[in-house]
Design a protein around this motif. Sequence first.
Motif, PDB file in Angstrom:
ATOM      1  N   LEU A 175       0.686  -1.360   0.056  1.00 54.18           N
ATOM      2  CA  LEU A 175      -0.010   0.170  -0.014  1.00 54.18           C
ATOM      3  C   LEU A 175       0.829   1.406   0.024  1.00 54.18           C
ATOM      4  CD1 LEU A 175      -2.878  -1.216   2.597  1.00 54.18           C
ATOM      5  CD2 LEU A 175      -2.987  -0.856  -0.022  1.00 54.18           C
ATOM      6  N   ALA A 176       2.143   1.073   0.296  1.00 58.99           N
ATOM      7  CA  ALA A 176       3.076   2.266   0.252  1.00 58.99           C
ATOM      8  C   ALA A 176       3.099   2.889  -1.105  1.00 58.99           C
ATOM      9  CB  ALA A 176       4.406   1.843   0.839  1.00 58.99           C
ATOM     10  N   ALA A 177       2.660   2.299  -2.141  1.00 57.03           N
ATOM     11  CA  ALA A 177       2.614   3.220  -3.536  1.00 57.03           C
ATOM     12  C   ALA A 177       1.497   3.928  -3.642  1.00 57.03           C
ATOM     13  CB  ALA A 177       2.601   1.884  -4.619  1.00 57.03           C
ATOM     14  N   ILE A 183      -9.252   3.438   4.441  1.00 52.33           N
ATOM     15  CA  ILE A 183      -9.457   2.630   5.561  1.00 52.33           C
ATOM     16  C   ILE A 183      -9.733   1.423   5.099  1.00 52.33           C
ATOM     17  CG2 ILE A 183     -10.759   2.220   7.812  1.00 52.33           C
ATOM     18  CD1 ILE A 183      -8.544   4.023   8.262  1.00 52.33           C
ATOM     19  N   ALA A 184     -10.753   1.183   4.025  1.00 47.62           N
ATOM     20  CA  ALA A 184     -11.442   0.005   3.539  1.00 47.62           C
ATOM     21  C   ALA A 184     -10.237  -1.232   3.018  1.00 47.62           C
ATOM     22  CB  ALA A 184     -12.325   0.207   2.456  1.00 47.62           C
ATOM     23  N   GLN A 185      -9.223  -0.651   2.647  1.00 47.08           N
ATOM     24  CA  GLN A 185      -8.344  -1.509   2.130  1.00 47.08           C
ATOM     25  C   GLN A 185      -7.265  -1.993   3.447  1.00 47.08           C
ATOM     26  OE1 GLN A 185      -5.796  -0.567  -1.139  1.00 47.08           O
ATOM     27  NE2 GLN A 185      -7.656   0.549  -2.084  1.00 47.08           N
ATOM     28  N   LEU A 186      -7.494  -1.907   4.844  1.00 45.56           N
ATOM     29  CA  LEU A 186      -6.800  -2.154   5.658  1.00 45.56           C
ATOM     30  C   LEU A 186      -7.408  -3.369   6.458  1.00 45.56           C
ATOM     31  CD1 LEU A 186      -5.828   1.313   7.279  1.00 45.56           C
ATOM     32  CD2 LEU A 186      -4.730  -0.174   5.486  1.00 45.56           C
ATOM     33  N   SER A 187      -8.282  -4.137   5.990  1.00 48.13           N
ATOM     34  CA  SER A 187      -8.864  -4.984   6.858  1.00 48.13           C
ATOM     35  C   SER A 187      -8.100  -6.263   7.019  1.00 48.13           C
ATOM     36  CB  SER A 187     -10.386  -5.574   5.839  1.00 48.13           C
ATOM     37  OG  SER A 187      -9.818  -6.169   4.752  1.00 48.13           O
ATOM     38  N   ASP A 188      -7.330  -6.570   6.217  1.00 48.83           N
ATOM     39  CA  ASP A 188      -6.597  -7.814   6.461  1.00 48.83           C
ATOM     40  C   ASP A 188      -5.250  -7.227   7.454  1.00 48.83           C
ATOM     41  OD1 ASP A 188      -8.277  -9.417   5.313  1.00 48.83           O
ATOM     42  OD2 ASP A 188      -7.444  -9.010   3.528  1.00 48.83           O
ATOM     43  N   GLU A 189      -5.085  -6.122   7.722  1.00 45.90           N
ATOM     44  CA  GLU A 189      -3.848  -5.740   8.248  1.00 45.90           C
ATOM     45  C   GLU A 189      -3.810  -5.960   9.911  1.00 45.90           C
ATOM     46  OE1 GLU A 189      -1.228  -4.679   6.749  1.00 45.90           O
ATOM     47  OE2 GLU A 189      -2.357  -4.829   4.692  1.00 45.90           O
ATOM     48  N   ALA A 190      -2.544  -6.165  10.314  1.00 51.65           N
ATOM     49  CA  ALA A 190      -2.250  -6.181  11.906  1.00 51.65           C
ATOM     50  C   ALA A 190      -2.211  -4.785  12.082  1.00 51.65           C
ATOM     51  CB  ALA A 190      -0.910  -7.020  12.104  1.00 51.65           C
ATOM     52  N   ALA A 208     -13.764   3.129  15.838  1.00 50.35           N
ATOM     53  CA  ALA A 208     -15.049   3.321  15.141  1.00 50.35           C
ATOM     54  C   ALA A 208     -14.773   4.033  13.703  1.00 50.35           C
ATOM     55  CB  ALA A 208     -15.788   4.576  15.752  1.00 50.35           C
ATOM     56  N   LEU A 209     -13.389   4.679  13.492  1.00 53.51           N
ATOM     57  CA  LEU A 209     -13.172   4.780  12.009  1.00 53.51           C
ATOM     58  C   LEU A 209     -13.345   3.625  11.044  1.00 53.51           C
ATOM     59  CD1 LEU A 209     -12.209   7.191   9.998  1.00 53.51           C
ATOM     60  CD2 LEU A 209      -9.846   6.479  10.829  1.00 53.51           C
ATOM     61  N   PHE A 210     -12.718   2.462  11.608  1.00 51.47           N
ATOM     62  CA  PHE A 210     -12.400   1.419  10.934  1.00 51.47           C
ATOM     63  C   PHE A 210     -13.926   0.629  10.884  1.00 51.47           C
ATOM     64  CE2 PHE A 210      -8.010   1.975  12.026  1.00 51.47           C
ATOM     65  CZ  PHE A 210      -7.433   1.056  11.054  1.00 51.47           C
ATOM     66  N   GLU A 211     -14.655   0.610  11.746  1.00 51.70           N
ATOM     67  CA  GLU A 211     -15.861   0.073  11.738  1.00 51.70           C
ATOM     68  C   GLU A 211     -17.069   0.834  10.856  1.00 51.70           C
ATOM     69  OE1 GLU A 211     -16.915   0.208  16.046  1.00 51.70           O
ATOM     70  OE2 GLU A 211     -15.365  -1.703  16.342  1.00 51.70           O
ATOM     71  N   GLY A 212     -16.725   2.213  10.737  1.00 49.26           N
ATOM     72  CA  GLY A 212     -17.591   2.748   9.823  1.00 49.26           C
ATOM     73  C   GLY A 212     -17.242   2.564   8.429  1.00 49.26           C
ATOM     74  N   GLN A 213     -16.098   1.983   8.202  1.00 52.56           N
ATOM     75  CA  GLN A 213     -15.858   1.633   6.664  1.00 52.56           C
ATOM     76  C   GLN A 213     -16.049  -0.067   6.395  1.00 52.56           C
ATOM     77  OE1 GLN A 213     -15.083   4.018   4.380  1.00 52.56           O
ATOM     78  NE2 GLN A 213     -15.802   5.106   5.989  1.00 52.56           N
ATOM     79  N   GLY A 214     -16.673  -0.891   7.566  1.00 48.67           N
ATOM     80  CA  GLY A 214     -17.181  -2.048   7.470  1.00 48.67           C
ATOM     81  C   GLY A 214     -15.724  -2.817   7.696  1.00 48.67           C
ATOM     82  N   VAL A 215     -14.815  -2.393   8.547  1.00 50.25           N
ATOM     83  CA  VAL A 215     -13.705  -3.076   8.766  1.00 50.25           C
ATOM     84  C   VAL A 215     -13.419  -3.144  10.259  1.00 50.25           C
ATOM     85  CG1 VAL A 215     -11.099  -2.897   8.616  1.00 50.25           C
ATOM     86  CG2 VAL A 215     -12.285  -1.851   6.858  1.00 50.25           C
ATOM     87  N   THR A 216     -13.572  -4.583  10.481  1.00 54.37           N
ATOM     88  CA  THR A 216     -13.313  -4.885  11.966  1.00 54.37           C
ATOM     89  C   THR A 216     -11.647  -4.989  12.161  1.00 54.37           C
ATOM     90  OG1 THR A 216     -15.137  -6.225  11.882  1.00 54.37           O
ATOM     91  CG2 THR A 216     -13.572  -6.907  13.614  1.00 54.37           C
ATOM     92  N   PRO A 217     -10.948  -4.110  12.724  1.00 52.30           N
ATOM     93  CA  PRO A 217      -9.538  -4.044  13.023  1.00 52.30           C
ATOM     94  C   PRO A 217      -8.964  -5.126  13.810  1.00 52.30           C
ATOM     95  CG  PRO A 217     -10.805  -2.365  14.445  1.00 52.30           C
ATOM     96  CD  PRO A 217     -11.799  -3.006  13.729  1.00 52.30           C
ATOM     97  N   ARG A 218      -7.964  -5.756  13.319  1.00 51.29           N
ATOM     98  CA  ARG A 218      -7.330  -6.812  13.893  1.00 51.29           C
ATOM     99  C   ARG A 218      -6.057  -6.292  14.617  1.00 51.29           C
ATOM    100  NH1 ARG A 218      -3.266 -10.333  12.185  1.00 51.29           N
ATOM    101  NH2 ARG A 218      -3.172  -9.365   9.910  1.00 51.29           N
ATOM    102  N   ILE A 219      -6.218  -6.147  15.925  1.00 48.02           N
ATOM    103  CA  ILE A 219      -5.370  -5.488  16.751  1.00 48.02           C
ATOM    104  C   ILE A 219      -4.139  -6.414  16.983  1.00 48.02           C
ATOM    105  CG2 ILE A 219      -4.743  -4.471  19.174  1.00 48.02           C
ATOM    106  CD1 ILE A 219      -7.664  -3.008  18.926  1.00 48.02           C
ATOM    107  N   ALA A 220      -2.948  -6.194  16.651  1.00 45.38           N
ATOM    108  CA  ALA A 220      -1.984  -7.274  16.825  1.00 45.38           C
ATOM    109  C   ALA A 220      -1.130  -6.932  18.061  1.00 45.38           C
ATOM    110  CB  ALA A 220      -0.845  -7.039  15.647  1.00 45.38           C
ATOM    111  N   GLN A 221      -1.065  -5.650  18.529  1.00 47.10           N
ATOM    112  CA  GLN A 221      -0.283  -5.379  19.658  1.00 47.10           C
ATOM    113  C   GLN A 221      -0.824  -4.080  20.144  1.00 47.10           C
ATOM    114  OE1 GLN A 221       3.787  -6.523  19.451  1.00 47.10           O
ATOM    115  NE2 GLN A 221       4.433  -5.136  21.304  1.00 47.10           N
ATOM    116  N   VAL A 259      -4.769   9.025   5.323  1.00 49.46           N
ATOM    117  CA  VAL A 259      -5.904   7.940   5.096  1.00 49.46           C
ATOM    118  C   VAL A 259      -7.229   8.414   4.734  1.00 49.46           C
ATOM    119  CG1 VAL A 259      -4.608   6.166   6.481  1.00 49.46           C
ATOM    120  CG2 VAL A 259      -6.618   7.349   7.486  1.00 49.46           C
ATOM    121  N   THR A 260      -8.174   7.915   4.176  1.00 49.90           N
ATOM    122  CA  THR A 260      -9.549   8.373   3.880  1.00 49.90           C
ATOM    123  C   THR A 260     -10.518   7.176   4.436  1.00 49.90           C
ATOM    124  OG1 THR A 260      -9.369   7.638   1.641  1.00 49.90           O
ATOM    125  CG2 THR A 260      -8.914   9.742   1.935  1.00 49.90           C
TER     126      THR A 260
END
Length: 301
Positions: A175-177, A183-190, A208-221, A259-260
């Motif tokens: 995604l660095a490119a 935010i919607a593209q971060l669904s699989d990210e730690a 809530a920012l993630f959830e508003g985009q239909g993303v359940t954040p995966r908190i790694a740490q 991010v958007t």
Amino acid sequence: MDTRSLACFLAVAEGRHFRKAALALHMTQPTLSQRIRVLEDEVGTPLFLRDRRHVALTAAGEAFLEPARAALVNARLAIRRAREAESGTVGRLRLGFTVIAFYGRLPAVVREFRAAYPEVAVELVERNSPALEAALVADEIDIGVLHPPLERRELTRHALPGERLMLALPASHPLAALAEIPIAQLSDEALLVAPRSIGPVFHDRLLALFEGQGVTPRIAQEVTPMTTLAGLVAAGVGIGFVTEGIARSGRSDVLFRPVTPEPPVLPLAAAWLGPRPNAAGQHFLEMIMGWDGKRGSALSG
């Protein structure tokens, strides 16, 4: 033994003349003589040998002279220092701050304050926001630059410009490119985040920012401070948000992207105990409140 009596003694001792000393001190000669008599009673021995023509110091007066001169100088210095401390031009300022705050304008304000008030010793204390609140209540610091909302109702705060957030990700991340990352593209990210206990309101708004985009954040740490978070991003542990100030500090192995939708701004405030800080603290507040180019009223915390 007051400073006025010492001044009377020195004026007579240095001029060897009661009338001239009284004129120099803007008092009558009988008043001056009475002060000298009271001083001699307090010392317990005559300090002057005097007749109608001559005034001389006794042996006790000679011994008293230099300590009295030093005592008067020190007393006047003490009075001046006390007045300067009351005005905030000398003394100390115990300033608490978060790591995030010190990556913003705060260092520049501290430099400006030290240049303007060189006789005020600035003690710097770095802690997280809850610990800074506790330190303010315990009178361990005078002012804290931290992140509201505040838990301690006895504290007063003034809102400062908040810090915008940037997404930190490894330089090699796909995604660095992108110039701006949805935010919607971060669904699989730690995701790396600060512990909720440090700032529950902001923590919840960020998720809530993630959830508003239909993303359940995966908190790694959970990690704190943000400077450590950037290091973990470089190590490939995950991605996470840091402030623009930290992003500006730069790392060759980490990229920072907006991010958007735009994430919440991390709030910042100056806080103190009671209606106002000490005089030196008030001078510092005048400078720090100029961050946004305008003055503001204090808000109850």
